[in-house]
Motif scaffolding. Structure first.
Motif, mmCIF file in Angstrom:
data_model
loop_
_atom_site.group_PDB
_atom_site.id
_atom_site.type_symbol
_atom_site.label_atom_id
_atom_site.label_comp_id
_atom_site.label_asym_id
_atom_site.label_seq_id
_atom_site.Cartn_x
_atom_site.Cartn_y
_atom_site.Cartn_z
ATOM 1 N N ARG A 17 83.644 26.879 36.391
ATOM 2 C CA ARG A 17 85.079 27.192 36.429
ATOM 3 C C ARG A 17 85.605 27.210 37.855
ATOM 4 N NH1 ARG A 17 85.762 32.001 31.885
ATOM 5 N NH2 ARG A 17 86.275 30.632 30.119
ATOM 6 N N SER A 18 84.810 27.712 38.794
ATOM 7 C CA SER A 18 85.236 27.734 40.194
ATOM 8 C C SER A 18 85.455 26.317 40.706
ATOM 9 C CB SER A 18 84.185 28.437 41.056
ATOM 10 O OG SER A 18 84.095 29.803 40.738
ATOM 11 N N LEU A 19 84.484 25.440 40.436
ATOM 12 C CA LEU A 19 84.595 24.054 40.890
ATOM 13 C C LEU A 19 85.769 23.344 40.217
ATOM 14 C CD1 LEU A 19 80.820 23.031 40.824
ATOM 15 C CD2 LEU A 19 82.193 23.561 42.835
ATOM 16 N N LEU A 20 85.927 23.562 38.903
ATOM 17 C CA LEU A 20 86.990 22.880 38.167
ATOM 18 C C LEU A 20 88.368 23.393 38.577
ATOM 19 C CD1 LEU A 20 87.758 20.822 36.063
ATOM 20 C CD2 LEU A 20 87.365 22.533 34.281
ATOM 21 N N ALA A 21 88.493 24.695 38.756
ATOM 22 C CA ALA A 21 89.783 25.254 39.185
ATOM 23 C C ALA A 21 90.170 24.713 40.556
ATOM 24 C CB ALA A 21 89.712 26.779 39.213
ATOM 25 N N ALA A 22 89.204 24.659 41.465
ATOM 26 C CA ALA A 22 89.478 24.133 42.798
ATOM 27 C C ALA A 22 89.842 22.650 42.728
ATOM 28 C CB ALA A 22 88.262 24.330 43.694
ATOM 29 N N ARG A 58 72.553 26.247 43.031
ATOM 30 C CA ARG A 58 71.778 25.193 42.380
ATOM 31 C C ARG A 58 72.621 24.486 41.323
ATOM 32 N NH1 ARG A 58 66.527 28.526 40.827
ATOM 33 N NH2 ARG A 58 65.911 26.610 39.723
ATOM 34 N N VAL A 59 73.459 25.248 40.634
ATOM 35 C CA VAL A 59 74.373 24.641 39.668
ATOM 36 C C VAL A 59 75.460 23.857 40.396
ATOM 37 C CG1 VAL A 59 76.074 25.086 37.860
ATOM 38 C CG2 VAL A 59 73.943 26.405 37.914
ATOM 39 N N ALA A 60 76.030 24.461 41.436
ATOM 40 C CA ALA A 60 77.125 23.829 42.173
ATOM 41 C C ALA A 60 76.711 22.539 42.856
ATOM 42 C CB ALA A 60 77.687 24.807 43.207
ATOM 43 N N ASP A 61 75.449 22.452 43.275
ATOM 44 C CA ASP A 61 74.976 21.273 44.008
ATOM 45 C C ASP A 61 74.418 20.193 43.094
ATOM 46 O OD1 ASP A 61 73.659 23.310 46.750
ATOM 47 O OD2 ASP A 61 75.670 22.494 46.376
ATOM 48 N N ASP A 62 74.339 20.458 41.792
ATOM 49 C CA ASP A 62 73.813 19.470 40.857
ATOM 50 C C ASP A 62 74.807 18.311 40.717
ATOM 51 O OD1 ASP A 62 71.575 19.408 38.396
ATOM 52 O OD2 ASP A 62 73.407 18.260 38.007
ATOM 53 N N ASP A 63 74.325 17.083 40.926
ATOM 54 C CA ASP A 63 75.210 15.910 40.890
ATOM 55 C C ASP A 63 75.896 15.754 39.534
ATOM 56 O OD1 ASP A 63 74.601 15.261 43.486
ATOM 57 O OD2 ASP A 63 73.039 13.815 42.963
ATOM 58 N N LEU A 68 80.767 15.875 36.314
ATOM 59 C CA LEU A 68 81.530 16.412 35.184
ATOM 60 C C LEU A 68 82.839 17.027 35.656
ATOM 61 C CD1 LEU A 68 81.724 17.207 32.158
ATOM 62 C CD2 LEU A 68 80.573 19.346 32.780
ATOM 63 N N VAL A 69 82.782 17.793 36.736
ATOM 64 C CA VAL A 69 83.990 18.415 37.283
ATOM 65 C C VAL A 69 85.022 17.346 37.646
ATOM 66 C CG1 VAL A 69 84.927 19.687 39.259
ATOM 67 C CG2 VAL A 69 82.872 20.516 38.109
ATOM 68 N N GLY A 70 84.558 16.267 38.286
ATOM 69 C CA GLY A 70 85.476 15.200 38.679
ATOM 70 C C GLY A 70 86.099 14.502 37.477
ATOM 71 N N ARG A 71 85.279 14.187 36.465
ATOM 72 C CA ARG A 71 85.788 13.496 35.282
ATOM 73 C C ARG A 71 86.744 14.363 34.478
ATOM 74 N NH1 ARG A 71 82.423 12.852 31.583
ATOM 75 N NH2 ARG A 71 80.515 13.768 32.416
ATOM 76 N N VAL A 72 86.355 15.627 34.271
ATOM 77 C CA VAL A 72 87.194 16.541 33.493
ATOM 78 C C VAL A 72 88.466 16.873 34.258
ATOM 79 C CG1 VAL A 72 87.350 18.871 32.549
ATOM 80 C CG2 VAL A 72 85.303 17.505 32.146
ATOM 81 N N GLY A 73 88.334 17.094 35.560
ATOM 82 C CA GLY A 73 89.518 17.398 36.367
ATOM 83 C C GLY A 73 90.524 16.266 36.328
ATOM 84 N N SER A 74 90.032 15.031 36.477
ATOM 85 C CA SER A 74 90.921 13.870 36.437
ATOM 86 C C SER A 74 91.569 13.727 35.061
ATOM 87 C CB SER A 74 90.125 12.608 36.781
ATOM 88 O OG SER A 74 90.921 11.460 36.620
ATOM 89 N N ALA A 86 87.741 18.336 26.951
ATOM 90 C CA ALA A 86 87.092 18.868 28.149
ATOM 91 C C ALA A 86 85.977 19.831 27.774
ATOM 92 C CB ALA A 86 88.129 19.576 29.029
ATOM 93 N N LEU A 87 86.240 20.660 26.764
ATOM 94 C CA LEU A 87 85.219 21.599 26.296
ATOM 95 C C LEU A 87 84.008 20.842 25.741
ATOM 96 C CD1 LEU A 87 84.256 24.472 25.566
ATOM 97 C CD2 LEU A 87 85.490 24.217 23.399
ATOM 98 N N ALA A 88 84.269 19.791 24.955
ATOM 99 C CA ALA A 88 83.172 19.017 24.366
ATOM 100 C C ALA A 88 82.307 18.387 25.444
ATOM 101 C CB ALA A 88 83.736 17.946 23.435
ATOM 102 N N GLU A 89 82.950 17.850 26.495
ATOM 103 C CA GLU A 89 82.179 17.239 27.584
ATOM 104 C C GLU A 89 81.309 18.269 28.287
ATOM 105 O OE1 GLU A 89 83.181 13.547 26.721
ATOM 106 O OE2 GLU A 89 81.991 13.992 28.509
ATOM 107 N N ALA A 90 81.859 19.455 28.543
ATOM 108 C CA ALA A 90 81.093 20.508 29.213
ATOM 109 C C ALA A 90 79.952 20.993 28.333
ATOM 110 C CB ALA A 90 82.013 21.667 29.591
#
Length: 314
Positions: A17-22, A58-63, A68-74, A86-90
Motif C-alpha cells: 500500500r505504501s508503494l502503491l499510494a506513493a 525485502r518485500v519493497a525491493d522485490d522486482d 505489480l505496483v507499476g502496472r496497477v498504479g498505471s 487491481a485486487l485480483a492482480e495483487a
C-alpha cells in the motif's frame, strides 16, 4: 502458531500500500482520489505516501512487487483497471509469493516449525476466472480509450454503430465475450461510448468473432467498422490480409443460448478456408444487412490500434 495471512497483513500489505499510494500520488492523483481507489482513509494515504508506515525492505525491493505496483498504479490512474481488477492482480502475486517464495520464507522465519516441513500448500489458482475476466475488461477499456482519442475513427463508424469485443480464452458463447452495451456511435465527430464494457451484451459482433474462432482462427477480439471497397483496399495496403464472407442477417436471440448460428458459421468457415489467418473479415451487404468490415486480433487493445491506424491512413 502464525498463519501466512498474518504475514501478508503485517509485512506485505503495509509495504504494498505504501508503494502503491506513493506511485499514484506521483501520477498526479490527489489524496482523496487515492483513498477512493484503495478503499482507505485520506489520513492512511498520507501515512503510506510519506513513509510514516514501516515497510518490509525485502518485500519493497522485490522486482515482482515493484512491477505489480507499476502496472496497477498505471491501470488505476488511467481508468483501464478497476479496483476489483487491481485486487485480483495483487491477490495472484500474494498467492505466488506464498508458495515456497518470499512470503513463505517470511512465514518460516515467523514460525520456525514450518522450516522442517518440505511440502507446499496449493491455496489459490492463479488463473482464476475473476482474473481472466478482469484482464479482458481491462483490455477492452484500453482499446476504447484508443478509439475515443482518435478523431479519425468516427469516419469508420457504420450506420449501425461499432463495437469492440474481446473473448475469454475458452469462450464458446456470447456471455463469454466482453463488449460495450449498445453501440459506439459517431456523435458530432466524437466516438460516444455509452457505458463501461461488460460480458454478454454484444450479439452480432461477438457472434462473428466466435464463428471465426470455431473455424480455427486464433483471434480473441474484433471491432466492426464501415465497409467500402476503398476501406478494404486501405486495410490491405497496411499489410493486413482480408477475407470476404456472405452477408448473414443479425441473429434474433437473447445471447444466452448455447446454440450457434449455423449460417454465420458456414459463411465464415468458407471465407477462412483459403485465408485462415485473415486480419479482417468483410461482407458487402444484402437485403436488410449493412455491409461491414470486422477487424480481428489477439486482444481488444491491439484491434483498436489497428482500427486507429486504418482510420488515420485514409
Amino acid at each position: 502458531m502464525k498463519f501466512v495471512e498474518e504475514v501478508v497483513v503485517e509485512e506485505f500489505l503495509p509495504t504494498y500500500r505504501s508503494l502503491l499510494a506513493a506511485d499514484l500520488r506521483d501520477r498526479g492523483l490527489t489524496q482523496s482520489e487515492v483513498a477512493d481507489l484503495l478503499g482507505i482513509s485520506q489520513s492512511a494515504v498520507s501515512k503510506y505516501a510519506t513513509g510514516a508506515v514501516e515497510v518490509n525492505d525485502r518485500v519493497a525491493d522485490d522486482d515482482r512487487v515493484r512491477d505489480l505496483v507499476g502496472r496497477v498504479g498505471s491501470g488505476l490512474a488511467n481508468g483501464e483497471l478497476s479496483p476489483v481488477g487491481a485486487l485480483a492482480e495483487a491477490e495472484v502475486l500474494v498467492r505466488q509469493l506464498e508458495q515456497g517464495d518470499l512470503l513463505a520464507k517470511l512465514h518460516e522465519e515467523a514460525f520456525p516449525p514450518l522450516a522442517e516441513y518440505e511440502g507446499s500448500f496449493d491455496v489459490h489458482d492463479p488463473e482464476s476466472g475473476l482474473r481472466a475476466s478482469e484482464r479482458v475488461l481491462s483490455s477492452v477499456r484500453s482499446g476504447l480509450r484508443t478509439l475515443e482519442e482518435s478523431p479519425a475513427f468516427t469516419t469508420l463508424v457504420p450506420a449501425v454503430g461499432s463495437n469492440l469485443v474481446e473473448a475469454l480464452p475458452e469462450a464458446t458463447r456470447v456471455e463469454d465475450v466482453a463488449a460495450v452495451p449498445g453501440r459506439i456511435l459517431d456523435v458530432k465527430g466524437h466516438a460516444a461510448v455509452p457505458a463501461e464494457p461488460e460480458f454478454g451484451v454484444s450479439v452480432y459482433v461477438a457472434s462473428v468473432l466466435l464463428a471465426a474462432r470455431r473455424a480455427g482462427h486464433a483471434a480473441r477480439a474484433a471491432c466492426n467498422v464501415r465497409y467500402t471497397p476503398a476501406i478494404v483496399e486501405s486495410i490491405e495496403d497496411l499489410g493486413y490480409e482480408t477475407a470476404e464472407f456472405d452477408a448473414v442477417g443479425e441473429a434474433e436471440r437473447a445471447g444466452t443460448a448455447d446454440e450457434t448460428d449455423d449460417d454465420l458459421d458456414a459463411a465464415i468457415a468458407e471465407a477462412l478456408a483459403d485465408t485462415p489467418d485473415a486480419d479482417a473479415l468483410y461482407q458487402t451487404g444484402g437485403f436488410g444487412v449493412e455491409p461491414i468490415v470486422y477487424v480481428l486480433g489477439p486482444d481488444a487493445a491491439t484491434v483498436a490500434d489497428s482500427v486507429r491506424d486504418l482510420a488515420e491512413a485514409r
